[in-house]
Write an enzyme that holds these catalytic residues in place. Sequence first.
Site, short mmCIF file in Angstrom:
data_model
loop_
_atom_site.label_atom_id
_atom_site.label_comp_id
_atom_site.label_asym_id
_atom_site.label_seq_id
_atom_site.Cartn_x
_atom_site.Cartn_y
_atom_site.Cartn_z
N TYR A 27 0.84 -1.21 0.00
CA TYR A 27 0.00 0.00 0.00
C TYR A 27 0.88 1.26 0.00
O TYR A 27 0.68 2.18 -0.79
CB TYR A 27 -0.97 0.02 1.20
CG TYR A 27 -1.57 1.39 1.38
CD1 TYR A 27 -2.47 1.90 0.44
CD2 TYR A 27 -1.18 2.22 2.43
CE1 TYR A 27 -2.97 3.19 0.55
CE2 TYR A 27 -1.66 3.51 2.55
CZ TYR A 27 -2.57 3.98 1.61
OH TYR A 27 -3.05 5.27 1.71
N PRO A 80 1.42 14.96 2.99
CA PRO A 80 0.41 14.15 3.67
C PRO A 80 0.37 12.72 3.16
O PRO A 80 0.31 12.49 1.95
CB PRO A 80 -0.90 14.88 3.32
CG PRO A 80 -0.61 15.52 1.99
CD PRO A 80 0.84 15.92 2.04
N GLN A 129 -4.46 18.61 5.25
CA GLN A 129 -4.79 18.21 3.87
C GLN A 129 -6.26 17.82 3.80
O GLN A 129 -6.74 17.03 4.62
CB GLN A 129 -3.90 17.05 3.42
CG GLN A 129 -4.20 16.53 2.02
CD GLN A 129 -5.21 15.39 2.02
OE1 GLN A 129 -5.24 14.60 2.96
NE2 GLN A 129 -6.03 15.31 0.98
N HIS A 244 1.00 13.13 -6.84
CA HIS A 244 0.49 12.26 -5.77
C HIS A 244 1.41 11.04 -5.59
O HIS A 244 0.95 9.93 -5.32
CB HIS A 244 -0.94 11.82 -6.11
CG HIS A 244 -1.85 11.59 -4.95
ND1 HIS A 244 -2.97 12.34 -4.71
CD2 HIS A 244 -1.83 10.66 -3.96
CE1 HIS A 244 -3.61 11.88 -3.64
NE2 HIS A 244 -2.93 10.87 -3.16
N GLY A 276 7.43 14.39 -4.64
CA GLY A 276 7.51 13.25 -5.55
C GLY A 276 8.94 12.88 -5.87
O GLY A 276 9.63 13.60 -6.58
N GLY A 277 9.40 11.76 -5.30
CA GLY A 277 10.69 11.20 -5.68
C GLY A 277 11.90 11.76 -4.96
O GLY A 277 13.03 11.42 -5.31
C1 LIG Z 1 0.89 5.74 1.23
C2 LIG Z 1 0.58 7.08 0.69
C3 LIG Z 1 -0.57 7.74 1.09
C4 LIG Z 1 -0.86 9.01 0.60
N1 LIG Z 1 -1.97 9.65 1.05
C5 LIG Z 1 -2.23 10.90 0.61
C6 LIG Z 1 -3.37 11.59 1.09
O1 LIG Z 1 -4.13 11.09 1.91
N2 LIG Z 1 -3.60 12.83 0.59
C7 LIG Z 1 -2.78 13.41 -0.34
O2 LIG Z 1 -3.03 14.54 -0.77
N3 LIG Z 1 -1.69 12.78 -0.80
C8 LIG Z 1 -1.40 11.54 -0.34
N4 LIG Z 1 -0.29 10.90 -0.79
C9 LIG Z 1 0.63 11.60 -1.73
C10 LIG Z 1 1.73 12.35 -0.96
O3 LIG Z 1 1.21 13.47 -0.31
C11 LIG Z 1 2.85 12.83 -1.87
O4 LIG Z 1 2.29 13.57 -2.93
C12 LIG Z 1 3.73 11.72 -2.42
O5 LIG Z 1 3.87 10.68 -1.50
C13 LIG Z 1 5.09 12.30 -2.77
O6 LIG Z 1 5.91 11.33 -3.34
P1 LIG Z 1 7.02 10.49 -2.53
O7 LIG Z 1 6.30 9.44 -1.78
O8 LIG Z 1 7.87 9.97 -3.63
O9 LIG Z 1 7.76 11.45 -1.61
C14 LIG Z 1 0.02 9.62 -0.33
C15 LIG Z 1 1.18 8.96 -0.72
C16 LIG Z 1 1.47 7.73 -0.22
C17 LIG Z 1 2.75 7.04 -0.67
C1 LIG Z 2 -7.28 7.54 1.71
C2 LIG Z 2 -6.57 7.68 0.39
C3 LIG Z 2 -7.37 8.44 -0.57
C4 LIG Z 2 -5.17 8.17 0.61
C5 LIG Z 2 -4.40 8.53 -0.61
O1 LIG Z 2 -4.48 9.62 -1.10
C6 LIG Z 2 -3.45 7.59 -1.20
O2 LIG Z 2 -3.37 6.45 -0.73
O3 LIG Z 2 -2.75 7.98 -2.15
#
Ligand SMILES: Cc1cc2nc3c(=O)[nH]c(=O)nc-3n(C[C@H](O)[C@H](O)[C@H](O)COP(=O)(O)O)c2cc1C
Ligand SMILES: CC(C)CC(=O)C(=O)O
Length: 351
Positions: A27, A80, A129, A244, A276-277
């Site tokens: 996940y 977030p 967020q 994202h 991101g990254g």
């Molecule tokens: C497990 C997971 C859950 C995430 N949940 C959210 C979320 O609830 N809301 C949101 O805006 N972005 C969410 N994101 C996106 C992150 O905010 C972010 O854009 C992204 O993780 C950045 O990339 P990185 O993991 O490579 O640093 C999620 C990312 C991951 C990996």
């Molecule tokens: C609860 C989800 C919508 C969380 C999310 O943004 C994600 O897992 O990328």
Amino acid sequence: MTVPKLLNVRDFQAAAAQILDPVHADYFAGGARDEITLAENETAFDRISLLPRVLRGRPAPDLTVDLVGSPTSMPIFLSPTAFHRLAHPEGEAATARAAAAAGTVMIAAMASTVAVEEVAAQGTALWFQLYLQPDLAFTESVIQRAAAAGCRALVLTVDSAVFGSHERDNRHDFHQLPDGLHCENMRDAGEVRPIQMSPEFSWKHLRWLQSVTDLPVILKGILHPDDAILAVEHGAAAVIVSNHGGRQLDTTPASIRALPAVVRAVGGRIPVLLDGGIRRGTDVVKALALGATAVGVGRPVVWGLAVDGGKGVSAVLEILRAELEHTLLLCGYGSVRELVAGLLLLPPGEY
Ligand SMILES: Cc1cc2nc3c(=O)[nH]c(=O)nc-3n(C[C@H](O)[C@H](O)[C@H](O)COP(=O)(O)O)c2cc1C
Ligand SMILES: CC(C)CC(=O)C(=O)O
């Protein structure tokens, strides 16, 4: 068993994969569809080279920035991410302690498994967020909770007209939190509401949001320069260039590749952030040299949390801080605020 030294973010990634339940590991790690964007977010940084300057007589680098009104000790914030209690029993509370210790901003996910009030009580600079919910009255009540808890900004995620398709989760049939874990910010009269996405939201809902809160509203998930212009015109306090973490629309460009056009479109009128990254201090320098004010980390925080709770998150943040400082020294820069694109050799035809 010998415990490997955790020297860098990748070491935390490998260690977390050993510790987490494999379904939860997937996940956190996974992306949308073929995970092309997920991979690109990281490899696009590797294709950018650094052209350092020498003999510049600079002092020890200053890493501080003003992040949309929140002064931070470094230009790295916590993006977030949902469901931290899947990684560690203390969940988002432990993450928030680490953010406070690092002197930076944490963006609490609406889908947190610890309530925003308890996250805010850990003393970090906190932004909230938000996914707009079709029930606007409920959305407003969540905003009021976040504001009352002390959140200093709202981060509206705009890249999610529908849920992304995560095939890793589909293979595991992972669509529900385990017993005992809940989205604590979604409680309403004793029930926990499911988070909903809707394609019907538009710029007029941003106006609505601004009419019900005094908090600055930051838009997360901007990739197109025309949307960046609309964000400025609609009074956004900042934009976060983000795909994202490759979890929504697959085959979008790496965030770093989308950044320069957004920076040009915004023209300095509001701060441009990116996530991101980011896995190395060199990645942070590259994003700042292309015009970002600061960068967010998503998965690295979760890996730290899985490995050692709040201490693990602190370790990840301090590794990135040390790498950033080291990179600035080697590049001949005395402040994160003086970085310019001349420091970079960009791959031909990509930018
Ligand atoms: C497990 C997971 C859950 C995430 N949940 C959210 C979320 O609830 N809301 C949101 O805006 N972005 C969410 N994101 C996106 C992150 O905010 C972010 O854009 C992204 O993780 C950045 O990339 P990185 O993991 O490579 O640093 C999620 C990312 C991951 C990996
Ligand atoms: C609860 C989800 C919508 C969380 C999310 O943004 C994600 O897992 O990328």
